[in-house]
Scaffold this motif. Structure first.
Motif, short mmCIF file in Angstrom:
data_model
loop_
_atom_site.label_atom_id
_atom_site.label_comp_id
_atom_site.label_asym_id
_atom_site.label_seq_id
_atom_site.Cartn_x
_atom_site.Cartn_y
_atom_site.Cartn_z
N UNK A 216 1.07 45.07 93.07
CA UNK A 216 0.09 44.38 92.21
C UNK A 216 -0.04 45.19 91.10
N UNK A 217 -0.34 44.76 89.89
CA UNK A 217 -0.55 45.47 88.56
C UNK A 217 -1.95 45.07 87.80
N UNK A 218 -2.82 45.96 88.04
CA UNK A 218 -3.87 45.87 87.50
C UNK A 218 -4.00 46.64 85.97
N UNK A 219 -3.17 47.50 85.89
CA UNK A 219 -3.28 48.48 84.58
C UNK A 219 -4.35 49.50 84.56
N UNK A 291 -3.40 42.63 85.47
CA UNK A 291 -3.71 43.06 84.01
C UNK A 291 -3.88 42.06 83.19
N UNK A 292 -5.12 41.98 82.49
CA UNK A 292 -5.43 40.85 81.61
C UNK A 292 -4.71 41.08 80.08
N UNK A 293 -4.22 42.14 79.98
CA UNK A 293 -3.38 42.43 78.91
C UNK A 293 -2.00 41.73 78.97
N UNK A 294 -1.43 41.41 80.10
CA UNK A 294 -0.46 40.72 80.43
C UNK A 294 -0.51 39.30 80.71
N UNK A 295 -1.63 38.85 80.64
CA UNK A 295 -1.73 37.38 81.00
C UNK A 295 -2.14 36.42 79.56
N UNK A 296 -1.87 36.87 78.38
CA UNK A 296 -2.21 36.44 77.38
C UNK A 296 -1.36 34.88 77.19
#
Length: 315
Positions: A216-219, A291-296
């Motif tokens: 998992x990646x949450x950054x 990671x929300x920055x990767x879900x744009x």
């Protein structure tokens, strides 16, 4: 006095999709790829018309500059990712028809076997020079003489870099990905989704390879497990725990990097995108990007900071 013809603007702008496709495969990040392409065009338009007209092949010039920019980004990214909180997973991409936030469809990434998550993860294990040589030669079919101009090494050295990278791919045993999802793959992911929704731990274990792993990646921006979860029983137990902790979590079947995957939404917002590696009738790997920055591309916006779900630990 002879004059050189001006470069047609459409011919230059028309290279954007190719450059974006190249940069994403080199960097594994859509945001970084877009920045690299933007910097490439900035350098082009910084030249005078005379300088532009003197370039025999604007497309080749743009590719060379983009490749060099990506090589520099990869060098600095290695240090940044050593400080990254938890695992770093490449940025997942939706099907073209499901891309959020509008934008020019012509700029979107072509989804094929070279952007499967399993393939991109192996690319992350390569040195910057190996990755550039391999992607340019094996994916985009550039000759080593041209690659040498980008990397700054001899064609023979670039050939060795690509060979070394190819060995990494072979050692990782990346399964050959089809150009389109097969019914069998989609069915396996659907059964996995249904078992998860039903909290059927035995069914989940049966669908997972005994040696499966989930990363998992949450950054560091949202809560998630920081270390890989390994083994079918451990993954199944963890997923059931998440289902119990996150009531109202909705699972959707979606194409992720060209293959069947799952999207988790909470209160209508995409909070996790999961890519799968499948081998026959079993799931062997799960990569869950939180990671929300990767879900744009999935949410249509670049959030300022984290958006957490219940207990901050969805996947």
């Amino acid at each position: 006095m002879s004059t050189q013809p001006e470069v047609e603007p459409d011919a230059v702008v028309g290279e954007r999709r190719h450059l974006t496709n190249l940069a994403y495969r080199l960097l594994g990040s859509l945001a970084e790829a877009e920045d690299a392409v933007q910097e490439t065009y900035t350098r082009w338009y910084a030249m005078s018309r005379r300088e532009q007209a003197a370039i025999a092949s604007p497309g080749a010039w743009l590719t060379t500059v983009a490749g060099r920019i990506c090589l520099d980004v990869l060098g600095s990214a290695r240090a940044r990712r050593e400080r990254y909180v938890g695992a770093w997973i490449p940025e997942p991409l939706p099907d073209r028809a499901e891309w959020a936030g509008g934008g020019d469809p012509a700029d979107r990434i072509t989804l094929d076997e070279s952007v499967s998550m399993a393939f991109l993860v192996v690319l992350e294990s390569m040195t910057p020079a190996e990755r550039v040589a391999f992607v340019l030669h094996d994916v985009f079919r550039y000759p080593f003489a041209e690659i040498a101009e980008i990397i700054g090494r001899t064609p023979a050295a670039c050939r060795q870099l690509a060979t070394s990278a190819r060995r990494r791919v072979g050692a990782a045993r990346v399964p050959a990905a089809p150009t389109a999802p097969s019914p069998g793959q989609a069915g396996l992911v659907r059964h996995f989704k249904e078992a998860w929704e039903a909290r059927d731990i035995e069914a989940l274990v049966g669908l997972l390879d005994p040696d499966a792993a989930m990363v998992s990646d949450g950054g560091g921006l949202v809560g998630t497990v920081l270390h890989p979860v390994e083994g079918a029983e451990q993954i199944a137990a963890y997923l059931i725990h998440i289902a119990d902790k996150a009531p109202g979590l909705r699972l959707l079947e979606r194409t992720v990097n060209g293959l069947p995957g799952l999207v988790a939404q909470h209160t209508g917002v995409t909070v996790t995108v999961a890519a799968f590696e499948l081998d026959g009738d079993r799931v062997t790997r799960i990569w869950a990007v939180r990671n929300p920055e990767k879900l744009r591309a999935w949410t249509g916006s670049r959030p300022d900071r984290a958006r957490t779900g219940p207990d901050g630990a969805i996947l």
